[in-house]
Design an enzyme around this catalytic site. Structure first.
Site, PDB file in Angstrom:
ATOM      1  N   THR A 300       0.730  -1.404  -0.009  1.00 43.77           N
ATOM      2  CA  THR A 300       0.139   0.007   0.059  1.00 43.77           C
ATOM      3  C   THR A 300       0.912   1.278  -0.033  1.00 43.77           C
ATOM      4  O   THR A 300       0.737   2.204  -0.695  1.00 43.77           O
ATOM      5  CB  THR A 300      -0.995   0.208   1.169  1.00 43.77           C
ATOM      6  OG1 THR A 300      -1.966  -1.050   0.921  1.00 43.77           O
ATOM      7  CG2 THR A 300      -1.593   1.379   1.194  1.00 43.77           C
ATOM      8  N   HIS A 416      -9.200  -6.005   3.056  1.00 43.04           N
ATOM      9  CA  HIS A 416      -7.526  -6.079   3.357  1.00 43.04           C
ATOM     10  C   HIS A 416      -7.523  -7.608   3.841  1.00 43.04           C
ATOM     11  O   HIS A 416      -8.537  -7.952   4.650  1.00 43.04           O
ATOM     12  CB  HIS A 416      -7.278  -5.153   4.248  1.00 43.04           C
ATOM     13  CG  HIS A 416      -5.654  -5.326   4.694  1.00 43.04           C
ATOM     14  ND1 HIS A 416      -4.937  -6.367   5.062  1.00 43.04           N
ATOM     15  CD2 HIS A 416      -4.566  -4.304   4.203  1.00 43.04           C
ATOM     16  CE1 HIS A 416      -3.830  -6.047   5.036  1.00 43.04           C
ATOM     17  NE2 HIS A 416      -3.616  -5.030   4.430  1.00 43.04           N
ATOM     18  N   ASP A 475      -4.876  -0.644  -5.125  1.00 45.13           N
ATOM     19  CA  ASP A 475      -3.560  -0.599  -4.773  1.00 45.13           C
ATOM     20  C   ASP A 475      -2.557  -1.609  -4.897  1.00 45.13           C
ATOM     21  O   ASP A 475      -1.443  -1.424  -5.427  1.00 45.13           O
ATOM     22  CB  ASP A 475      -3.334   0.122  -3.138  1.00 45.13           C
ATOM     23  CG  ASP A 475      -3.784  -0.971  -2.387  1.00 45.13           C
ATOM     24  OD1 ASP A 475      -4.453  -1.870  -2.722  1.00 45.13           O
ATOM     25  OD2 ASP A 475      -3.220  -0.972  -1.113  1.00 45.13           O
ATOM     26  N   HIS A 476      -2.731  -2.922  -4.841  1.00 46.28           N
ATOM     27  CA  HIS A 476      -2.213  -3.824  -4.960  1.00 46.28           C
ATOM     28  C   HIS A 476      -2.931  -5.188  -5.193  1.00 46.28           C
ATOM     29  O   HIS A 476      -4.118  -5.131  -4.802  1.00 46.28           O
ATOM     30  CB  HIS A 476      -0.990  -4.091  -4.041  1.00 46.28           C
ATOM     31  CG  HIS A 476      -1.317  -4.163  -2.679  1.00 46.28           C
ATOM     32  ND1 HIS A 476      -2.127  -5.379  -1.950  1.00 46.28           N
ATOM     33  CD2 HIS A 476      -1.534  -3.219  -1.584  1.00 46.28           C
ATOM     34  CE1 HIS A 476      -2.268  -4.827  -0.796  1.00 46.28           C
ATOM     35  NE2 HIS A 476      -2.068  -3.867  -0.607  1.00 46.28           N
TER      36      HIS A 476
END
Length: 646
Positions: A300, A416, A475-476
């Site tokens: 992040t 997450h 973000d990823h």
């Protein structure tokens, strides 16, 4: 002999000092430091981690003789106590631990005298009661001391045991938090797993390494990089250059989002119905399905770093943690200097995570709304922090009060790992892959999608939507290669190395006021965002050092380098040393004509970016279009009273 038995031997004094300093450290863990200790393993690590360095340092003084040895052990114990207490006071005010970087800013303490004094607590005598007792004995009761020479043959044994304990501690820490030292998480993680004393040693080693790299750098190194990036620059698209000048910019971070979710159905239901609508090109958004994350171990923090600086993260560790004190020419600072933007970041976690409270000062970010600005009651918390719906709801209220034009970055959290969501927030059934991570990911992604839709509706109600530039991005990746079998069940296809590379697409949605939406299949990465936004604002970028190129430019460079050395283009991808055709993800029998050129460019992009970070090269750059950021002018106070630039 009887008299000697009643006296305090040197070894006994050593053991006493080790025990009392260790007990004070335990006291700080549970009373002053908020380390978020969970489970048996973490509690065991906490019991273990102070001993090794305390015992190792103090055992050195066992080599000395007589009264000197007692005094040296006392002084050593006092220094460790002072370091501990300094961290306690600092933590009470900043919710962080002392580093050598923060010690360089000790001059700021003078202006915060009242705040530091307010950080003292009535029970602080606990940290010094043993020191007072030992000092009394050493000065007034020397007859209680057995000053005979301690047998030095036992000292190496004590030292070896201390070192062995450290490595045992490290093994437990790595098993519970892999890549602890290379990814350099929040300082709280390092203290939780290594203890405050080992953390100080670790920070010292990192500081020396950074200083050595910086010391060798010079202006010639900067010139090489500038020459390289200038020849990479592309001409802006005339239709879009300045099309969004002085418009508000809202950047929305979708935690761990991957584009395979777009139009994906599970049990007959769309996983992300709202994002699906934004991805059609009919809702005013330019959707980039071939947009990749370019993060390394910093995940992040790397995505934030790359998008705001058009530089790549480090090959090891996080640039936020390791290069947070560097000089930068960031997107928010350029917008401020060129067009009078105010900047803010909103995040439902605490400001010290990923060293954000320090890094943002070096980016010139005006305000940081961290967890202390939000309702962090138990019902609003999921996994790492604030639930996305509550986060967006409260953030919209803050955003409505921001001075315009503004550049705002919102960082979500709920989607997450390990991808858990409460039953009342789960609005789609889990798939049945047999993998709780993959199954949970579907539910948290749906929750994220719903949260985003609610936020967009709030922006519309507050009159902030239509005339704002809105960026949305993943973000990823969220699902690692460890879950390939479950992903094969979910997607109904084999996850080959080429396919896993495809799964690194995280998507980019861009709404430009007054412009129509479309599906743009351009290949791009996070480093391309900064030059794109600057051109939309009508800002000439010829004097800015950037590794990416404008997404809207007709000359956009579509080679997307990855931190592991792989890269992708519109025609093929290079993964793990093999070249695959994008049409079918099959290995190519012949090397493309432009392969070597693209490979060299990808490698050079990464190397040049590393040179900038490792040498802190931007400190040498007197950019005619940019005044250097002064980090001391920024301070992020604890909410909810707000924060202002000094």
């Amino acid at each position: 002999m009887k008299l000697h038995k009643k006296k305090l031997t040197l070894f006994a004094f050593f053991i006493l000092t080790v025990l009392t300093v260790t007990l004070k450290t335990y006291f700080s863990y549970y009373v002053d430091f908020s380390l978020g200790v969970k489970g048996l393993v973490q509690n065991l690590i906490l019991l273990m981690n102070p001993y090794s360095l305390i015992a190792l340092v103090l055992s050195i003084f066992l080599f000395f003789k007589g009264k000197k040895a007692f005094w040296f052990i006392f002084i050593g114990g006092f220094i460790l106590t002072f370091l501990l207490y300094a961290n306690v006071v600092y933590f009470r005010f900043f919710s962080d631990f002392l580093t050598f970087s923060t010690l360089n800013q000790a001059g700021n303490v003078e202006s915060m005298g009242g705040a530091v004094t307010a950080s003292f607590k009535w029970y602080d005598f606990v940290y010094f009661i043993d020191t007072i007792i030992y000092l009394f004995v050493l000065i007034f009761k020397q007859k209680w001391l057995d000053k005979r020479v301690f047998s030095k043959k036992f000292v190496p044994v004590v030292m070896a045991a201390s070192i062995a304990l450290f490595f045992l501690n490290l093994a437990f820490a790595e098993s519970d938090r892999p890549e602890l030292l290379t990814r350099t998480f929040d300082h709280k993680y390092l203290v939780k797993y290594l203890g405050p004393y080992n953390f100080t040693v670790y920070d010292g080693v990192k500081t020396i390494q950074n200083n050595q790299q910086k010391a060798l750098a010079n202006e010639d190194d900067l010139t090489k990089v500038l020459n390289y990036t200038k020849q990479k620059q592309t001409e802006p698209n005339k239709e879009y250059f300045g099309a969004a000048k002085k418009k508000n910019i809202i950047k929305i971070h979708l935690e761990s989002f991957q584009t395979f979710l777009i139009n994906k159905k599970v049990n007959g239901e769309e996983v992300t119905p709202f994002l699906n609508k934004l991805s059609t090109g009919n809702e005013g958004y330019r959707y980039y399905p071939n947009f990749y994350h370019q993060t390394g171990q910093g995940k992040t923090s790397d995505s934030e770093f790359t998008m705001d600086n058009s530089l790549f993260g480090l090959p090891q560790g996080s640039a936020y943690s390791l290069k947070g004190d560097n000089t930068y020419q960031s997107l928010p600072a350029i917008l401020d200097q060129q067009q009078g933007y105010t900047s803010s970041v909103m995040h439902g976690d605490y400001k010290t995570f990923w060293n954000r409270d320090q890094v943002y000062k070096h980016f010139g970010i005006d305000k940081f709304y961290d967890a202390t600005y939000y309702d962090m009651s138990e019902d609003n918390i999921e996994n790492l922090g604030l639930k996305d719906k509550e986060f967006f709801k409260e953030s919209a209220d803050y955003l409505a009060k921001e001075k315009q034009p503004f550049y705002n970055h919102l960082i979500t959290l709920t989607n997450h790992y390990p991808f858990t969501v409460s039953p009342e927030d789960a609005s789609i059934e889990k798939p049945n892959t047999g993998d709780s991570t993959v199954d949970g990911y579907i539910q948290t992604a749906r929750y994220l999608d719903e949260s985003l839709e609610e936020f967009v509706n709030e922006l519309k109600k507050k009159g902030l939507y239509d005339d704002s530039v809105i960026m949305i991005y993943g973000d990823h990746y969220g699902i690692s290669e460890n879950h390939n079998k479950a992903m094969e069940k979910l997607l109904g296809e084999d996850i080959t190395p080429a396919k896993f590379n495809d799964l690194n697409r995280t998507g980019f949605w861009l709404k430009i006021p007054g412009k129509e939406g479309t599906v743009d299949k351009t290949y791009a990465g996070q480093a391309d965002v900064m030059p794109t936004i600057l051109h939309l604002m009508g800002i000439d970028t010829k004097n800015y050092l950037m590794m990416g190129t404008d997404l809207l430019s007709k000359d956009h460079n579509d080679t997307v380098p990855f931190r592991n050395g792989d890269f992708v283009t519109k025609d093929y991808k290079y993964v793990n040393g093999r070249i695959y055709d994008n049409k079918n993800n099959e290995p190519m029998t012949e090397k493309p004509k432009d392969f070597e050129k693209r490979k060299q460019q990808s490698e050079k992009d990464l190397q040049m970016s590393d040179d900038v970070l490792n040498g802190d090269l931007l400190r040498f750059y007197d950019n005619p279009d940019f005044d250097k950021i002064k980090p001391s002018e920024y301070e992020y106070k604890t909410g909810p009273k707000g924060q202002e630039r000094k």
